[in-house]
Structures are given as C-alpha cells and as structure tokens.
Design an enzyme around this catalytic site. Structure first.
Site, mmCIF file in Angstrom:
data_model
loop_
_atom_site.group_PDB
_atom_site.id
_atom_site.type_symbol
_atom_site.label_atom_id
_atom_site.label_comp_id
_atom_site.label_asym_id
_atom_site.label_seq_id
_atom_site.Cartn_x
_atom_site.Cartn_y
_atom_site.Cartn_z
ATOM 1 N N ALA A 65 26.801 -42.338 9.505
ATOM 2 C CA ALA A 65 25.508 -42.404 8.833
ATOM 3 C C ALA A 65 24.932 -40.991 8.827
ATOM 4 C CB ALA A 65 24.588 -43.360 9.584
ATOM 5 N N GLY A 108 29.295 -44.735 11.202
ATOM 6 C CA GLY A 108 29.207 -45.564 9.990
ATOM 7 C C GLY A 108 30.458 -45.461 9.125
ATOM 8 N N GLU A 111 32.805 -47.834 10.572
ATOM 9 C CA GLU A 111 32.253 -49.175 10.306
ATOM 10 C C GLU A 111 32.448 -49.567 8.844
ATOM 11 O OE1 GLU A 111 28.592 -47.693 12.133
ATOM 12 O OE2 GLU A 111 28.571 -49.479 13.385
ATOM 13 N N GLU A 131 28.286 -42.631 18.219
ATOM 14 C CA GLU A 131 26.823 -42.785 18.244
ATOM 15 C C GLU A 131 26.244 -42.539 19.625
ATOM 16 O OE1 GLU A 131 28.947 -44.833 16.752
ATOM 17 O OE2 GLU A 131 28.169 -45.426 14.786
HETATM 18 N N1 CAA Z 1 25.283 -36.724 9.080
HETATM 19 C C1 CAA Z 1 24.803 -35.663 8.422
HETATM 20 N N2 CAA Z 1 25.498 -34.528 8.230
HETATM 21 C C2 CAA Z 1 26.755 -34.481 8.728
HETATM 22 C C3 CAA Z 1 27.318 -35.555 9.434
HETATM 23 C C4 CAA Z 1 26.532 -36.729 9.594
HETATM 24 N N3 CAA Z 1 26.996 -37.827 10.193
HETATM 25 N N4 CAA Z 1 28.561 -35.193 9.834
HETATM 26 C C5 CAA Z 1 28.759 -33.948 9.385
HETATM 27 N N5 CAA Z 1 27.666 -33.507 8.727
HETATM 28 C C6 CAA Z 1 27.453 -32.197 8.094
HETATM 29 C C7 CAA Z 1 27.229 -31.127 9.135
HETATM 30 O O1 CAA Z 1 25.888 -31.119 9.563
HETATM 31 C C8 CAA Z 1 27.615 -29.910 8.366
HETATM 32 O O2 CAA Z 1 26.547 -29.563 7.503
HETATM 33 P P1 CAA Z 1 25.981 -28.029 7.500
HETATM 34 O O3 CAA Z 1 27.137 -27.230 6.964
HETATM 35 O O4 CAA Z 1 24.831 -28.114 6.559
HETATM 36 O O5 CAA Z 1 25.652 -27.701 8.893
HETATM 37 C C9 CAA Z 1 28.756 -30.378 7.463
HETATM 38 O O6 CAA Z 1 28.638 -31.801 7.410
HETATM 39 C C10 CAA Z 1 30.131 -30.069 8.037
HETATM 40 O O7 CAA Z 1 30.176 -30.575 9.374
HETATM 41 P P2 CAA Z 1 30.634 -29.685 10.640
HETATM 42 O O8 CAA Z 1 30.313 -28.242 10.405
HETATM 43 O O9 CAA Z 1 30.067 -30.328 11.853
HETATM 44 O O10 CAA Z 1 32.221 -29.880 10.530
HETATM 45 P P3 CAA Z 1 33.265 -29.785 11.728
HETATM 46 O O11 CAA Z 1 34.604 -29.802 11.073
HETATM 47 O O12 CAA Z 1 32.941 -28.654 12.645
HETATM 48 O O13 CAA Z 1 33.054 -31.138 12.568
HETATM 49 C C11 CAA Z 1 32.759 -33.525 12.829
HETATM 50 C C12 CAA Z 1 33.374 -32.386 11.978
HETATM 51 C C13 CAA Z 1 33.444 -33.588 14.186
HETATM 52 C C14 CAA Z 1 32.998 -34.810 12.055
HETATM 53 C C15 CAA Z 1 31.245 -33.275 13.017
HETATM 54 O O14 CAA Z 1 30.671 -32.984 11.752
HETATM 55 C C16 CAA Z 1 30.492 -34.429 13.611
HETATM 56 O O15 CAA Z 1 30.565 -34.644 14.798
HETATM 57 N N6 CAA Z 1 29.735 -35.157 12.771
HETATM 58 C C17 CAA Z 1 28.891 -36.266 13.226
HETATM 59 C C18 CAA Z 1 29.691 -37.471 13.629
HETATM 60 C C19 CAA Z 1 28.775 -38.557 14.135
HETATM 61 O O16 CAA Z 1 28.130 -38.411 15.151
HETATM 62 N N7 CAA Z 1 28.736 -39.679 13.418
HETATM 63 C C20 CAA Z 1 27.895 -40.825 13.794
HETATM 64 C C21 CAA Z 1 26.626 -40.763 12.998
HETATM 65 S S1 CAA Z 1 25.458 -41.993 13.519
HETATM 66 C C22 CAA Z 1 25.990 -43.427 12.810
HETATM 67 O O17 CAA Z 1 26.947 -43.459 12.077
HETATM 68 C C23 CAA Z 1 25.176 -44.651 13.134
HETATM 69 C C24 CAA Z 1 25.719 -45.910 12.621
HETATM 70 O O18 CAA Z 1 26.419 -46.650 13.287
HETATM 71 C C25 CAA Z 1 25.361 -46.407 11.331
#
Ligand code: CAA
Length: 257
Positions: A65, A108, A111, A131
């Site tokens: 998400a 998400g 999911e 999460e």
């Molecule tokens: N939401 C918003 N933006 C996201 C995102 C997310 N879930 N995941 C990645 N991005 C964005 C980053 O912020 C980044 O944007 P900027 O360049 O503007 O900073 C861009 O995508 C590229 O991401 P990274 O630079 O972080 O890329 P990476 O290769 O270094 O890392 C990753 C990849 C490990 C997937 C890392 O991006 C990450 O950990 N992302 C979040 C994963 C996460 O926590 N997901 C759960 C979200 S909560 C949820 O999903 C709740 C639910 O159950 C519904």
C-alpha cells in the site's frame, strides 16, 4: 480503456493488466484501487474477456500500500471511511485471474497477488508482509489469506518478522503455483490464461467458485456445494460436447453454454 496507473491490453480472450506506477514500485494508492475496480467490473460484464492476467514491472509486482498516501491518516478517518475496504471487491471477480509476479510483492502487493486465483512467479519474485516494520499489520487480507495459503508457522514468521521469502520458498510453501525463468513470466501466465479461456466458460466459473467456497464452508457443506455444481454442468451443451469429443478422439468445440 485508459487509466492513470494501469495499462490494459486485450490479447484475444485474455486481458493483461499491468500496474504502472514505476516511480513508486507500483505502490497501491487509492487511484490504483479505484482503477482496478473499474477495470474488473468492465471485464466481468464483457463476454469477450474470458481470463485476466495481473502483473507489475520486472522490479516490483507491487511494493505494498502507498505509505506516503497513508502516512498521516488518523484513526477516525480510517475507521469512518473504512480505509482499504475497497480492496475487498476484487476477490468477487468471477472470471479466472492469474497474478504474474516479478520482483517485490510486499504488504498490499503480496495481498493483491493472493486475491488472484493463482500466482505464477518469476525466479526474482520476493514475497513478504513487512507492515510490522512500519508499526502496523497487514490490512488487505495478509493475516488471513497467508495462513490459508501457507499455514500458521510461515504466516506468523512473515507477519511477525517482516522478512521476505524468495520464489523458491514461496513455491515450496504453497503460495505460488509455478516458478519460471524471469524472461518467460508473461508468456507463461498468458499461455495459462489462454488455455483456461479456451475451456468451457460455465465449468471454469464453477470450478473457481467451488474452490473459493472451500475457504468459507465446512467440508460437508463444501462437498455438497461441489456436487450440486457438478450435477448442474450436465445441463450444459459443453458437457455433452466435451465428453463426445473425448469419446470421438477429437478436440472439443465449446460454446460456453
Ligand atoms: N509506498 C510508497 N512508496 C513506495 C513504496 C510504498 N509501499 N515502496 C517503495 N516506494 C517508493 C520509494 O519511496 C521510492 O520513492 P522515492 O524515489 O521518491 O524515494 C521508490 O518507490 C523506490 O523505492 P526504494 O528507493 O525504496 O527502492 P529499493 O530498491 O531501495 O527498495 C523496497 C525496494 C525494499 C521494496 C523498498 O522500497 C520498501 O521497503 N518499500 C516498502 C515496502 C513496505 O513496507 N510495504 C508495506 C506497505 S504497508 C501495506 O502494504 C499495508 C497493507 O497491508 C495494505
């Protein structure tokens, strides 16, 4: 169909839907949710679409998400708007839906893949429910569908530690149906969808419905439900055609009725 966050291509009887927010690793914001819902409603009523493949980019199916969108959400707003409830519509889609997953399928994203009927993963795929590392828990079905897909031990491991599992572990655990070489992902998913699209429509819909009922019903009720659908299919022309074709050693010509 044109969308801001999706690319939809119709390939014969199969719709290929590609999540398209590369700048955010296909993070699932409210626009993605609304557009997916709109696209799937159209597919459901379009007889020309007989199966759907949902995919992302090579780097990410979807990284969860959208954290930036929900960062400042307050409880009252989340509760009164029933935040994320819109995602509950997707599993009501009646036609076959295959997730083709490459790269990250996190939160998400994992999911969403689990809402599909089955997952074909590239060797590069990585699944997880991170999460917990954000101070929240899964909110689009992770704690429920993951347990049903891979059992309590691994579901607890993923939800409590937030670690990722690779495609091989995901296949071994039962989350993923097939793992393929990275360059073959879309072809393999489209081939599976085309194969399903060529079968008898009513039996395909009923097979999906019956399998999904296994998650809701007792075994006795589920077996009865399955048997009733099985019996109902003997009212279709396609059952007559499918069995005649087998006996006559020729391919069937299904009419979807
Ligand atoms: N939401 C918003 N933006 C996201 C995102 C997310 N879930 N995941 C990645 N991005 C964005 C980053 O912020 C980044 O944007 P900027 O360049 O503007 O900073 C861009 O995508 C590229 O991401 P990274 O630079 O972080 O890329 P990476 O290769 O270094 O890392 C990753 C990849 C490990 C997937 C890392 O991006 C990450 O950990 N992302 C979040 C994963 C996460 O926590 N997901 C759960 C979200 S909560 C949820 O999903 C709740 C639910 O159950 C519904």
């Amino acid at each position: 169909m044109t969308f801001e966050t999706l690319i939809v291509e119709i390939r014969g009887a199969v719709a290929l839907v590609t999540l398209n927010r590369p700048q955010a690793l296909n993070a699932l914001n409210s626009v993605v949710m609304r557009e997916l819902s709109e696209a799937f409603k159209t597919f459901d009523t379009d007889p020309a679409v007989r199966a759907v493949v949902l995919t992302g980019s090579e780097k990410a199916f979807a990284a969860g998400a959208d954290i930036k969108e929900m960062q400042h959400v307050e409880f009252a707003e989340a509760y009164s708007s029933d935040f994320l409830a819109g995602w509950a519509e997707l599993p009501n889609f009646r036609k076959p839906l295959i997730a083709a997953v490459s790269g990250f399928a996190l939160g998400g994203g994992c999911e969403l893949a689990m809402m599909c009927d089955f997952i074909i993963a590239s060797k590069t795929a990585r699944f997880g429910q991170p999460e917990i590392t954000l101070g929240i828990i899964p909110g689009m079905g992770g704690t429920q569908r993951l347990v049903r897909a891979i059992g309590k031990a691994k579901a607890m491991d993923l939800c409590l530690t937030g670690r990722m599992m690779d495609a091989e572990e995901a296949e071994r655990s039962g989350l993923v149906a097939r793992v393929v070489e990275p360059g073959k992902l879309i072809d393999e998913a489209l081939a599976a969808a085309e194969r399903i699209a060529g079968l008898s429509g009513p039996s395909v819909l009923m097979a999906k419905e019956a399998v999904n009922r296994a998650f809701e019903l007792t075994l006795a009720e589920g077996l009865r439900f399955e048997r009733r659908l099985f019996q109902a299919l003997f009212a279709t022309e396609d059952q007559k055609e499918g069995m005649a074709a087998f006996v006559e050693k020729r391919p069937p010509a299904f009419k979807n009725r």
